[in-house]
Design a protein around this motif. Structure first.
Motif, PDB file in Angstrom:
ATOM      1  N   LEU A  26       0.899  12.567  16.930  1.00  7.12           N
ATOM      2  CA  LEU A  26       0.004  13.697  16.330  1.00  7.12           C
ATOM      3  C   LEU A  26      -1.829  13.094  16.156  1.00  7.12           C
ATOM      4  O   LEU A  26      -2.345  13.522  16.554  1.00  7.12           O
ATOM      5  CB  LEU A  26       1.051  13.819  15.121  1.00  7.12           C
ATOM      6  CG  LEU A  26       1.913  14.705  15.563  1.00  7.12           C
ATOM      7  CD1 LEU A  26       2.924  14.732  14.004  1.00  7.12           C
ATOM      8  CD2 LEU A  26       1.940  15.566  16.048  1.00  7.12           C
ATOM      9  N   GLU A  27      -1.330  11.038  16.191  1.00  7.08           N
ATOM     10  CA  GLU A  27      -2.825  11.061  15.811  1.00  7.08           C
ATOM     11  C   GLU A  27      -3.602  11.278  16.598  1.00  7.08           C
ATOM     12  O   GLU A  27      -4.781  11.161  16.517  1.00  7.08           O
ATOM     13  CB  GLU A  27      -2.190   9.460  15.471  1.00  7.08           C
ATOM     14  CG  GLU A  27      -2.225   8.385  13.805  1.00  7.08           C
ATOM     15  CD  GLU A  27      -1.939   7.131  14.148  1.00  7.08           C
ATOM     16  OE1 GLU A  27      -2.160   6.497  15.453  1.00  7.08           O
ATOM     17  OE2 GLU A  27      -1.033   7.432  12.852  1.00  7.08           O
ATOM     18  N   GLU A  30      -5.292  14.646  16.656  1.00  8.94           N
ATOM     19  CA  GLU A  30      -6.356  14.755  15.571  1.00  8.94           C
ATOM     20  C   GLU A  30      -7.888  14.684  16.444  1.00  8.94           C
ATOM     21  O   GLU A  30      -8.459  14.848  15.776  1.00  8.94           O
ATOM     22  CB  GLU A  30      -5.701  14.296  14.557  1.00  8.94           C
ATOM     23  CG  GLU A  30      -4.616  14.715  13.527  1.00  8.94           C
ATOM     24  CD  GLU A  30      -4.002  14.491  12.656  1.00  8.94           C
ATOM     25  OE1 GLU A  30      -3.555  12.847  12.506  1.00  8.94           O
ATOM     26  OE2 GLU A  30      -4.200  15.339  11.660  1.00  8.94           O
ATOM     27  N   VAL A  66      -1.239  20.054  13.080  1.00  7.75           N
ATOM     28  CA  VAL A  66      -2.340  19.409  13.749  1.00  7.75           C
ATOM     29  C   VAL A  66      -2.679  20.133  14.833  1.00  7.75           C
ATOM     30  O   VAL A  66      -2.339  21.335  15.229  1.00  7.75           O
ATOM     31  CB  VAL A  66      -2.126  17.551  14.301  1.00  7.75           C
ATOM     32  CG1 VAL A  66      -1.479  16.807  13.322  1.00  7.75           C
ATOM     33  CG2 VAL A  66      -1.570  18.173  15.553  1.00  7.75           C
ATOM     34  N   PRO A  67      -3.707  20.250  15.243  1.00  9.90           N
ATOM     35  CA  PRO A  67      -4.666  20.564  16.162  1.00  9.90           C
ATOM     36  C   PRO A  67      -4.338  21.126  17.695  1.00  9.90           C
ATOM     37  O   PRO A  67      -4.181  20.412  18.763  1.00  9.90           O
ATOM     38  CB  PRO A  67      -6.314  20.466  16.305  1.00  9.90           C
ATOM     39  CG  PRO A  67      -6.040  18.717  16.111  1.00  9.90           C
ATOM     40  CD  PRO A  67      -5.318  18.827  14.997  1.00  9.90           C
ATOM     41  N   TRP A  68      -2.881  21.886  17.538  1.00  4.75           N
ATOM     42  CA  TRP A  68      -2.053  22.014  18.565  1.00  4.75           C
ATOM     43  C   TRP A  68      -2.257  21.824  19.956  1.00  4.75           C
ATOM     44  O   TRP A  68      -2.198  21.936  20.993  1.00  4.75           O
ATOM     45  CB  TRP A  68      -0.489  22.338  18.248  1.00  4.75           C
ATOM     46  CG  TRP A  68      -0.900  23.761  17.414  1.00  4.75           C
ATOM     47  CD1 TRP A  68      -0.898  24.259  16.446  1.00  4.75           C
ATOM     48  CD2 TRP A  68      -1.244  24.756  18.138  1.00  4.75           C
ATOM     49  NE1 TRP A  68      -1.205  25.642  16.314  1.00  4.75           N
ATOM     50  CE2 TRP A  68      -1.456  26.082  17.382  1.00  4.75           C
ATOM     51  CE3 TRP A  68      -0.644  25.523  19.669  1.00  4.75           C
ATOM     52  CZ2 TRP A  68      -1.317  27.731  17.979  1.00  4.75           C
ATOM     53  CZ3 TRP A  68      -1.232  26.511  20.154  1.00  4.75           C
ATOM     54  CH2 TRP A  68      -0.896  28.088  19.673  1.00  4.75           C
ATOM     55  N   ARG A  70      -5.058  21.854  21.534  1.00  7.36           N
ATOM     56  CA  ARG A  70      -5.822  21.079  22.025  1.00  7.36           C
ATOM     57  C   ARG A  70      -4.834  19.410  23.147  1.00  7.36           C
ATOM     58  O   ARG A  70      -5.483  18.971  23.656  1.00  7.36           O
ATOM     59  CB  ARG A  70      -6.344  20.217  20.880  1.00  7.36           C
ATOM     60  CG  ARG A  70      -7.638  20.845  20.679  1.00  7.36           C
ATOM     61  CD  ARG A  70      -8.730  20.038  19.339  1.00  7.36           C
ATOM     62  NE  ARG A  70      -9.738  21.094  18.589  1.00  7.36           N
ATOM     63  CZ  ARG A  70      -9.298  20.179  17.252  1.00  7.36           C
ATOM     64  NH1 ARG A  70      -9.014  18.935  16.968  1.00  7.36           N
ATOM     65  NH2 ARG A  70     -10.627  20.737  16.600  1.00  7.36           N
ATOM     66  N   HIS A 127     -13.238  14.823  13.459  1.00  5.82           N
ATOM     67  CA  HIS A 127     -12.488  15.505  14.480  1.00  5.82           C
ATOM     68  C   HIS A 127     -11.546  16.431  12.540  1.00  5.82           C
ATOM     69  O   HIS A 127     -12.146  15.709  11.992  1.00  5.82           O
ATOM     70  CB  HIS A 127     -11.633  15.081  14.926  1.00  5.82           C
ATOM     71  CG  HIS A 127     -10.932  13.898  14.208  1.00  5.82           C
ATOM     72  ND1 HIS A 127     -11.027  13.172  13.754  1.00  5.82           N
ATOM     73  CD2 HIS A 127      -9.174  13.935  13.460  1.00  5.82           C
ATOM     74  CE1 HIS A 127     -10.317  12.046  13.486  1.00  5.82           C
ATOM     75  NE2 HIS A 127      -9.610  12.651  13.294  1.00  5.82           N
ATOM     76  N   THR A 128     -10.912  17.041  13.104  1.00  7.39           N
ATOM     77  CA  THR A 128     -10.457  18.442  12.297  1.00  7.39           C
ATOM     78  C   THR A 128      -9.016  18.469  12.849  1.00  7.39           C
ATOM     79  O   THR A 128      -8.522  18.402  14.368  1.00  7.39           O
ATOM     80  CB  THR A 128     -10.887  19.804  12.238  1.00  7.39           C
ATOM     81  OG1 THR A 128     -11.236  20.195  13.084  1.00  7.39           O
ATOM     82  CG2 THR A 128     -12.187  19.191  11.314  1.00  7.39           C
TER      83      THR A 128
END
Length: 128
Positions: A26-27, A30, A66-68, A70, A127-128
């Motif tokens: 997940l890091e 992100e 998180v921005p999945w 991507r 980043h978002t």
């Protein structure tokens, strides 16, 4: 033997704690800049652990925070069942897409992996 007498690394994790590998996946998700993507295999390679299936499993179980969108399939096909939501994110972020052929199911575009793929270089800031 009580929990207090166990070594720190042998104590059970709290029920809501993420497994360490999941936290690492997940890091990475992100860190991916808006408009760019990494494949499941890219993430595993970046971590030097696991493989595409393990990363995919983490994203399926925990990726909603998180921005999945991507973290993607290597062939650029949009995530089945989430195509329209992902497509909205890609369009908002300006992620390179390939136009769908008339034969494509649902006439949905694919990601242009050659242009959209991020190699993890130059860590993303803001980043978002």
């Amino acid at each position: 033997m009580s929990e207090e007498s166990l070594p720190h690394d042998a104590r059970p994790e709290p029920p809501d704690a993420l497994p360490e590998y999941a936290e690492r996946v997940l890091e990475v998700a992100e860190m991916i800049p808006p408009g760019r993507v990494m494949t499941y295999g890219d993430v595993a390679e970046w971590l030097e652990e696991g493989g595409p299936r393990q990363v995919g499993r983490v994203m399926a179980l925990y990726g909603g925070a998180v921005p999945w969108w991507r973290v993607v399939r290597a062939d650029g096909v949009l995530l089945p069942g989430h195509e329209l939501r992902a497509l909205g994110h890609y369009r908002t972020e300006g992620t390179p897409l390939k136009q769908a052929s008339r034969a494509a199911e649902g006439h949905l575009p694919r990601l242009d992996m050659r242009r959209a793929r991020w190699d993890g270089g130059g860590r993303a800031e803001g980043h978002t």
